[in-house]
Design an enzyme around this catalytic site. Structure first.
Site, PDB file in Angstrom:
ATOM      1  N   ASP A 149       0.859  -1.184   0.000  1.00  0.00           N
ATOM      2  CA  ASP A 149       0.000   0.000   0.000  1.00  0.00           C
ATOM      3  C   ASP A 149       0.893   1.231   0.000  1.00  0.00           C
ATOM      4  O   ASP A 149       1.656   1.454   0.942  1.00  0.00           O
ATOM      5  CB  ASP A 149      -0.900  -0.015   1.239  1.00  0.00           C
ATOM      6  N   GLU A 180      -2.164   0.262  -4.643  1.00  0.00           N
ATOM      7  CA  GLU A 180      -2.423  -0.891  -3.776  1.00  0.00           C
ATOM      8  C   GLU A 180      -2.388  -2.174  -4.593  1.00  0.00           C
ATOM      9  O   GLU A 180      -2.925  -2.241  -5.705  1.00  0.00           O
ATOM     10  CB  GLU A 180      -3.800  -0.717  -3.122  1.00  0.00           C
TER      11      GLU A 180
END
EC number: 2.7.7.7
Length: 500
Positions: free
Chosen positions: A26, A142
């Site tokens: 992330d 992500e």
């Protein structure tokens, strides 16, 4: 290591005895990190990046806010006008004006630059593709990686005296998986120039929670045997798939933590929440058998190479020829034909230029890829570049006859729209009836289709990953909008669709 547990962990035969190694990567405040990459003086400054925002204006919405800006209460999806009340612009801080805001309580505001963010994202994606055999891209910032074939949960060093874990989280002994995750993190920062947080666990949902647990620039490792104990003290909102509506429903049932959820009666959860209730019960216990799967067939295949800024034409031609050969090889290995061939040239500092030519039909022709790419590169003769790329797009995976290319002239530029400094639109030759059968290269770096998703800056749930992944969908956010981002009203968040 089947049947074994790591030092400092306890066995849990019910849930997390998997040997699988999953990373959730992330990017931290991705848009803000990109802006700091090209403007290092913004490091440490409260920074707000606005969608639909122009410099000096008050309209638009917050696409992302740096952690320094979040300390003032600025959140994603907040109207810019509201953000300005919490964090005035730095330009308004006049030390000679007693009514001006305190400079230490002001921030920088910048408009979204999607083209630049995609360019940085392509560098991140290149690292991830090289680091994992199986990659699932969720959004521009992500992704999930299954790295089971690249590493393992084995402890580093002697079993009798293993070195302690250097990562956050419940892992007490250092494992090969931790070392590989650190390697991936360091490569992202070195090659893309932006920080990432990585969660390491035996399954997707726990890896997702882990990547959020030590932001920014964090690394959390949750080895087999420690999953349920890691999750237990967390509020239910941290469990992947729990949005505000579900969180309130669980609270009404006296369920406040993941441990409460794991100990609840699954039949009662099913009565209250349907199939989602049972699924959340399993995830709270660390039981998630989903496999990391790609998001679909690619729309394009590309390869890029960074190099010291150079105007040497021979160096550029050699680089493009090598990239063209690699892209054509990958296309052949995947059994796909392509209708469009393009290049990307990034001039210092970050001016992205693309050129593309559409063919009369789908082909598999490595020599043609090189020929067209070099012809397109000729426009940049003598220009200094810091990155070059080659791409084939408008892919065809169906078994079909290749189009004949009789009359195709690589030197013919009618199929190319010249547009320095912006995305190019490739135009196919006219079929004689006024129709053009070509695709547009509006997303140079986009290869895997995903649902539109806002840049989360590390705070969004996986609402973009709808359909069987336990996200809240319409029940929570109106069609799979990222969960925590939707807890406040307001839209206008950036949507990039494809991440690379």
């Amino acid at each position: 290591m089947a049947g074994e547990t790591l030092p400092g962990t306890t066995a849990n035969d019910d849930a997390d005895g998997s040997d699988r190694v999953v990373f959730h990567v992330d990017m931290d405040c991705f848009y803000a990190s990109c802006e700091r990459l090209r403007r290092p003086e913004l490091a440490g400054e409260p920074l707000v990046v606005g969608m639909g925002y122009e410099a000096g204006e008050t309209i638009g919405a917050v696409a992302t806010a740096s952690y320094e800006a979040r300390a003032f209460g600025v959140e994603s999806a907040m109207p810019i006008s509201e953000a300005l009340e919490l964090l005035p612009r730095r330009t308004n801080a006049d030390p000679t004006d007693p009514d001006a805001p305190d400079p230490t309580e002001t921030g920088r505001y910048l408009p979204v630059d999607l083209d630049f963010y995609k360019d940085v994202a392509s560098d991140v994606k290149a690292v991830l593709r090289d680091a994992a055999d199986v990659l699932r891209e969720v959004s521009i910032d992500e992704a999930y990686l299954d790295v089971t074939d690249r590493t393992a949960w084995d402890v580093v060093g002697e079993e009798a005296d293993p070195p302690p874990s250097a990562a956050a989280g419940p892992a007490e002994a250092r494992t090969l998986a931790e070392g590989y995750a650190r390697y991936v993190k360091e490569r992202i920062e070195r090659e893309a120039g932006v920080p990432a947080s990585v969660g390491v666990a035996p399954n997707m949902s726990t890896a997702k929670v882990a990547s959020d647990a030590d932001k920014p620039d964090g690394l959390v490792v949750v080895p087999p045997g420690a999953v349920e104990s890691f999750l237990a003290p967390l509020p239910t909102a941290e469990i992947h798939g729990v949005g505000p509506v579900t969180e309130r429903t669980l609270a009404e049932l006296g369920i406040e933590t993941a441990g409460d959820l794991a100990a609840a009666d699954p039949d009662r959860l099913g009565d209250e929440l349907g199939d989602r209730g049972v699924e959340l019960f399993r995830r709270a216990r660390g039981d998630d058998e989903r496999e990391v799967t790609p998001t679909g067939l690619p729309k394009s295949l590309s390869r890029e190479s960074s190099l010291p800024a150079t105007g040497d034409d021979e160096t550029k031609r050699e680089t493009v020829a090598a990239l063209a050969a690699d892209v054509a090889r990958r296309a052949r290995e995947r059994g796909c034909l392509y209708r469009t061939i393009g290049i990307k040239a990034v001039e210092p500092p970050f001016e992205v230029n693309t050129r593309a030519r559409s063919l009369s039909g789908p082909v598999d022709d490595p020599d043609l890829v090189e020929s067209v790419a070099l012809d397109l590169l000729a426009e940049f003769a003598g220009d200094r570049v810091r990155k070059l790329g080659v791409r084939v797009s408008n892919l065809d995976f169906a078994e079909t006859d290749q189009a004949t290319l009789t009359g195709f002239d690589p030197a013919d530029t009618d199929g190319v729209e010249r547009d320095r400094g912006s995305r190019s639109r490739s135009i196919a030759p006219d079929d004689g009836g006024g129709h053009r059968d070509g695709g547009k290269l509006t997303d140079w770096v986009g290869e895997e289709p995903t649902h539109g998703s806002a840049e989360s800056g590390g705070e969004g749930d996986e609402g973009a990953e709808s359909g069987g992944e336990g996200d809240e969908g319409d029940d929570e956010t109106g069609g799979g909008t990222p969960d925590r981002r939707s807890r406040r009203p307001g839209g206008g968040q950036a949507s990039l669709g494809d991440w690379s």
